[in-house]
Design a protein around this motif. Sequence first.
Motif, mmCIF file in Angstrom:
data_model
loop_
_atom_site.group_PDB
_atom_site.id
_atom_site.type_symbol
_atom_site.label_atom_id
_atom_site.label_comp_id
_atom_site.label_asym_id
_atom_site.label_seq_id
_atom_site.Cartn_x
_atom_site.Cartn_y
_atom_site.Cartn_z
ATOM 1 N N ARG A 23 3.920 13.901 -15.485
ATOM 2 C CA ARG A 23 3.317 15.150 -15.919
ATOM 3 C C ARG A 23 1.810 14.976 -15.985
ATOM 4 N N ILE A 24 1.115 16.106 -16.005
ATOM 5 C CA ILE A 24 -0.335 16.117 -16.099
ATOM 6 C C ILE A 24 -0.723 16.803 -17.400
ATOM 7 N N LEU A 25 -1.596 16.152 -18.167
ATOM 8 C CA LEU A 25 -2.143 16.759 -19.368
ATOM 9 C C LEU A 25 -3.528 17.272 -19.022
ATOM 10 N N ALA A 26 -3.771 18.562 -19.244
ATOM 11 C CA ALA A 26 -5.065 19.169 -18.919
ATOM 12 C C ALA A 26 -5.693 19.726 -20.183
ATOM 13 N N LEU A 80 -2.278 19.813 -6.172
ATOM 14 C CA LEU A 80 -1.453 18.634 -5.899
ATOM 15 C C LEU A 80 -0.214 18.614 -6.790
ATOM 16 N N ALA A 81 -0.374 18.982 -8.066
ATOM 17 C CA ALA A 81 0.761 19.003 -8.985
ATOM 18 C C ALA A 81 1.804 20.007 -8.532
ATOM 19 N N GLU A 82 1.328 21.147 -8.066
ATOM 20 C CA GLU A 82 2.274 22.165 -7.567
ATOM 21 C C GLU A 82 3.019 21.659 -6.342
ATOM 22 N N GLN A 83 2.300 20.993 -5.437
ATOM 23 C CA GLN A 83 2.932 20.483 -4.220
ATOM 24 C C GLN A 83 3.969 19.402 -4.524
ATOM 25 N N ARG A 84 3.762 18.642 -5.585
ATOM 26 C CA ARG A 84 4.682 17.553 -5.907
ATOM 27 C C ARG A 84 5.665 17.931 -7.009
ATOM 28 N N THR A 106 -6.382 10.711 -12.586
ATOM 29 C CA THR A 106 -5.274 11.660 -12.444
ATOM 30 C C THR A 106 -5.047 11.986 -10.976
ATOM 31 N N THR A 107 -6.127 12.175 -10.251
ATOM 32 C CA THR A 107 -6.006 12.448 -8.815
ATOM 33 C C THR A 107 -5.316 11.289 -8.112
ATOM 34 N N ARG A 108 -5.657 10.061 -8.471
ATOM 35 C CA ARG A 108 -5.023 8.891 -7.870
ATOM 36 C C ARG A 108 -3.516 8.874 -8.140
ATOM 37 N N VAL A 109 -3.141 9.243 -9.373
ATOM 38 C CA VAL A 109 -1.714 9.276 -9.713
ATOM 39 C C VAL A 109 -0.975 10.229 -8.789
ATOM 40 N N LEU A 110 -1.578 11.398 -8.572
ATOM 41 C CA LEU A 110 -0.923 12.404 -7.741
ATOM 42 C C LEU A 110 -0.885 11.997 -6.270
ATOM 43 N N LEU A 111 -1.841 11.204 -5.829
ATOM 44 C CA LEU A 111 -1.897 10.792 -4.429
ATOM 45 C C LEU A 111 -1.089 9.536 -4.146
ATOM 46 N N ARG A 112 -0.966 8.636 -5.126
ATOM 47 C CA ARG A 112 -0.425 7.309 -4.834
ATOM 48 C C ARG A 112 0.843 6.935 -5.590
ATOM 49 N N ARG A 113 1.023 7.495 -6.773
ATOM 50 C CA ARG A 113 2.116 7.026 -7.636
ATOM 51 C C ARG A 113 3.183 8.098 -7.769
ATOM 52 N N LEU A 129 0.837 -1.190 0.000
ATOM 53 C CA LEU A 129 0.000 0.000 0.000
ATOM 54 C C LEU A 129 0.876 1.245 0.000
ATOM 55 N N PRO A 130 0.421 2.303 -0.654
ATOM 56 C CA PRO A 130 1.160 3.567 -0.530
ATOM 57 C C PRO A 130 0.941 4.164 0.856
ATOM 58 N N VAL A 131 1.854 4.998 1.259
ATOM 59 C CA VAL A 131 1.660 5.716 2.518
ATOM 60 C C VAL A 131 0.448 6.620 2.352
ATOM 61 N N GLU A 132 -0.489 6.542 3.272
ATOM 62 C CA GLU A 132 -1.750 7.268 3.153
ATOM 63 C C GLU A 132 -1.506 8.778 3.121
ATOM 64 N N TYR A 133 -1.999 9.417 2.071
ATOM 65 C CA TYR A 133 -1.818 10.857 1.896
ATOM 66 C C TYR A 133 -2.589 11.630 2.955
ATOM 67 N N GLN A 134 -1.923 12.578 3.592
ATOM 68 C CA GLN A 134 -2.559 13.444 4.577
ATOM 69 C C GLN A 134 -2.763 14.829 3.956
ATOM 70 N N PRO A 135 -3.999 15.203 3.629
ATOM 71 C CA PRO A 135 -4.236 16.460 2.908
ATOM 72 C C PRO A 135 -3.900 17.681 3.770
ATOM 73 N N SER A 136 -3.368 18.671 3.086
ATOM 74 C CA SER A 136 -3.096 19.934 3.769
ATOM 75 C C SER A 136 -4.402 20.671 4.012
ATOM 76 N N ALA A 137 -4.351 21.705 4.844
ATOM 77 C CA ALA A 137 -5.536 22.505 5.126
ATOM 78 C C ALA A 137 -6.080 23.129 3.843
ATOM 79 N N GLN A 138 -5.159 23.573 2.973
ATOM 80 C CA GLN A 138 -5.583 24.183 1.718
ATOM 81 C C GLN A 138 -6.292 23.169 0.820
ATOM 82 N N TYR A 139 -5.761 21.945 0.792
ATOM 83 C CA TYR A 139 -6.366 20.904 -0.050
ATOM 84 C C TYR A 139 -7.739 20.510 0.497
ATOM 85 N N GLN A 140 -7.862 20.452 1.822
ATOM 86 C CA GLN A 140 -9.162 20.113 2.418
ATOM 87 C C GLN A 140 -10.193 21.187 2.090
#
Length: 844
Positions: free
Chosen positions: A787-790, A804-808, A776-783, A512-523
Motif C-alpha cells: 500500500r501507499i501512504l500519502a 503507478l499505484a492504479e496500474q499495479r 515510494t516510486t522505487r517500490v512501485l517500479l521494482r518491488r 535485478l528486477p525486470v526493467e520497467y517499461q513506462p507507458s505513454a501516459q506515464y512518460q
Amino acid sequence: MKAEHRDSMKNVVWSGNWVAERLGVELVGDEELRDLLGLALRRNPKRAHLLVSNVLGKHVPQSPLRVWQTGYELGRRVRDLLGVPGARRAVVLGYAETATGLGHSVADGLGLAPYLHSTRRPVEGVERAGGFEESHSHATSHLLLPEKPGLLAGDGALVLVDDEFSTGNTVLNTIRALHERYPREHYVIVALVDMRSPADRGRLDEFAREIGARVDLVAAASGTVRLPDGILAKGQALVAEHEREHEQAHENGTAASAPVPLPQPGTIARVQLGWPRGLPDGGRHGFTPEHRAQLEGALPAMAARLADALPEDARRILVLGFEELMYAPLRLGVALEKLKPDGTEVRYSTTTRSPVLALDDPGYAIRSRLVFPAHDTPGDGPGERYAYNVAGAGFDAVVAVVDSVADTAELHAPDGLLARLAAHTPSVLLAVVPSYVPASASYVPACAPAEPNSSERPSMLPEPLRGPDFSSYAPDEVGWLLQDLSDTRLEAPTEEREEAIQSGGAHYAESLPVEYQPSAQYQELFRAALDASAARIAQAVGAVTETVLAERSPRPVLVSLARAGTPIGILMRRWARIRHGLDLPHYAVSIVRGRGIDANALRWLAAHHDPADVVFLDGWTGKGAITRELAQAIEEFEASDGITGFDPEIAVLADPGSCVRTYGTREDFLIPSACLNSTVSGLISRTVLRADLVGEHDFHGAKFYRELADADASADFLDAVSDRFGEVGEAVGTQVKELLSTDRSPTWEGWAAVERISEEYGINDVNLVKPGVGETTRVLLRRVPWRILARAGAGADLDHVRLLAEQRGVPVEEVAELPYTCVGLIHPKYTRGATGADGRAVTV
C-alpha cells in the motif's frame, strides 16, 4: 654469506681488499674512509669499480638510525654554514636513486628547508623544472618535477646532495642548468665523501667564478681513488670471468658461494601502515617542513603496527626500501629500531637498478645478490632489479616497503621480489605507501593496495568505465567504478525476487528486477513533472554544490552512489564548471545495504586522489539506511586496509529524513530522476553483488541496457535542469548563506517515523518501509508494493505515484501528519503472523 660475516661493519677485513688487490685500486684520504666505503665491481661500460657506502643504506644493510644520523649531521653543518635565516630560505635537492634518502636526512638537519629529489619516473602533467644527465650512471636521465613550479625559484641557497662527489660533473651540470633558469647567489654541495682527484679539485672555484655565485662543499670525509691505467678493461674482464664461473657452477650444481635458500619458503603477509592522508611518500614532487612534522607525528603508530605484525621471535630484522623510495622506509626503520627491545637488531637497505658483481668474500663489499624483475611499471621499463647483501645474511624477517605504483603483479610473481626474499627469510611483510599524485598530474598510479594480509593481488584495478561504451552519458560526465555485466542474465520476475529476498534465500543485490517499461501516459507525467520542477531541482543542485565547495573541499572529488546519485553528481559537476570554471572528477560506485560499499572502488580512489577530497553523493535520503551503511562501511574499511581520510557523510539533493548535514533541500518533493529506472540514469542498472560474478579483486557489477536507447531520457533530464542554472543563481546565494549559518545537525526524524509506521502497520521490519517520493516510486517500479501512504493534500508531486499505484492495483491511503509526502510499504507476504493496523492478517 657466512654467518660470521653477516654485518660488513663488523668485519675485521676491509670490504675493499678484494678489488684493491686484483685491480690495483687504492683508496687514500681520511682515516674514516675505510669505515665509510668498500669496493665492488659492476657491469658498466663507463666505470668498472663501485664505491659501496656502508652508511647510505643502499647496498649494505646498516642501522637505520646511523644512516639517518649521518645525513642529519651533514644537514646541521649546512645549517651552521647558512645560519638560521639562511636555512629558512634554502631548498635541498637530492639525486635519484641513490641519494634520495640522504637528501631527505640532510633537509631534516636543516629543519626548515623544503626538499625535492630528482626522479627517473616520468609523471605526465607535472611541469618539468629541469633535467640532467648522469654521465657515468647505468640510468642517466634525471627529471625535476616539483608540484609547485616556484619551489626552485627562491633567492636562498640551493643545497645539492649526492652520495659521493668525484669528478663533480653531475652536480656542476645540474647547477649550470638550474642557474640559467633560476639564478641565485649561493650553492652548497653535500656528499658523504669528497673523492675528487687532485686535477678536479680546482674546478669548483673556476665554476663558481664562471657562474658568478658562491659554491661551497660539505662532506663527511674526503680522499681519492687512485686508478691504474687500463682499469676499465681489466674490471670488465674480471666481471665477465666471475659471472661465467658463477653460471657454470650453477649449471653443475657446485655454486658453493651462492646463498642457500630456506628448506621451506617463508611466509608473505601484508601489513597496513596507516600512512597519513595527503602526506607525500617522498620528495619526488616536494616535501615541506609541514610534511616532515606530519610524518614525525605518525611514525610511532606506524612502527607499532610493524612491530605487532613481526614474529615475536624475530631478532634480526631488515627494513628494505625500494629504489627512489628510501626515506619513508628509513624513517620507519628508525622508529622500529627505537621501539624494539635490546637484543633485537634492525637493519635498513633498499633495492636498486644498479647491476653489481656479487662475491662471497669478506674483502668484497657485495656478498650476495637477489635478482628479480622490475615491478615499477611506470618507471623506465622492464628489466632486472637487485637487492644486495640480503640473501644469506641471517635475517629473521624482512619488511619490504614499496609505493603503491610498484605494488604490481610483478612484485608478487613467483620470481618477484617477495618470493625471492621468502626463499631466504622466514617472514616477509609487505608495507605499501600510497603514491603521491600532484593535482596537476594526468598520470595516476595504476594500482591501489590489495586486500590486507594477502600475499597475492590483482595486476591492477581497471580504469573506470565510461560512455558510450558503458552508459549513455558523455565520457567526461562520470567514470563508473564498476564491471560490465551486460551479457549476464540477472533479471527475475518481481514476485520471485521478493519471495527470495524476504525469505532470506537471496540478497536483493544478487539479481535485478525486470526493467520497467513506462507507458505513454506515464512518460507524459514524467515530462510534465520535469518541466514543473526543473527550476526547483536546479536551485537544490546549486545549494548542495556551493555547500560542498564551502565546507568540504575547494576541489572535491565527486563520488556518486550508483545509480540514484549519478545524475545528481553530473548536475553538481555541471554547476561547478558553469559557475566556477571547475572541472571536477566524478565517479560512480556501488553500495549495497547489508554488504557495504565497494572496497575495491575505495582502494582505486585512494590510489588516484586524496581521500580527504572525496565527497560521497546520493539523490535523496529516506530513513537514512544508506547513510548509516556508508558510515559503518568506511569505519570497517579503514580498520582493515589502513587507508584513512574518507569522510562518510553523504551530500544529497534532498534530505526529507533529516539524516545528513549537507543537502540542497529538506523538502520531500518529486525528483523526476526517481520516476524512471535506467532510462533516466544513463541506461545503467542498479548494482549487482554476487559471489560467482564479483571476485575478491573485482568492482561490483552493473548492466548497460543499450537496447533501451530509444526510451532514454537521461540527457533530457540533465539538460532540463542545467538550463535553469542561470535563473536560480541569486536564490542559491541567499539559500547557501542561510544554510551555512544554520544548525543542520541530523535529527533522524525520518527513521523514527519509519519505526512508528512499521509498528503501526504490523510489518515489524523497517526495510519494508520506504519513505519519501523517490523511495515510494522505487517500490512501485521494482518491488511488490502493499500500500501507499500519502500525506493528506499532497498535489502534483504524487501524480506519477497515483498512476503507478492504479496500474499495479495498490491502494493509496491518505494519512494526516505524515512527515513525508508519501511512504511506500512493501508487501509483507513472508512476515509470518503479521497483522495490519486494522487487525487483519497480512500473511499470505
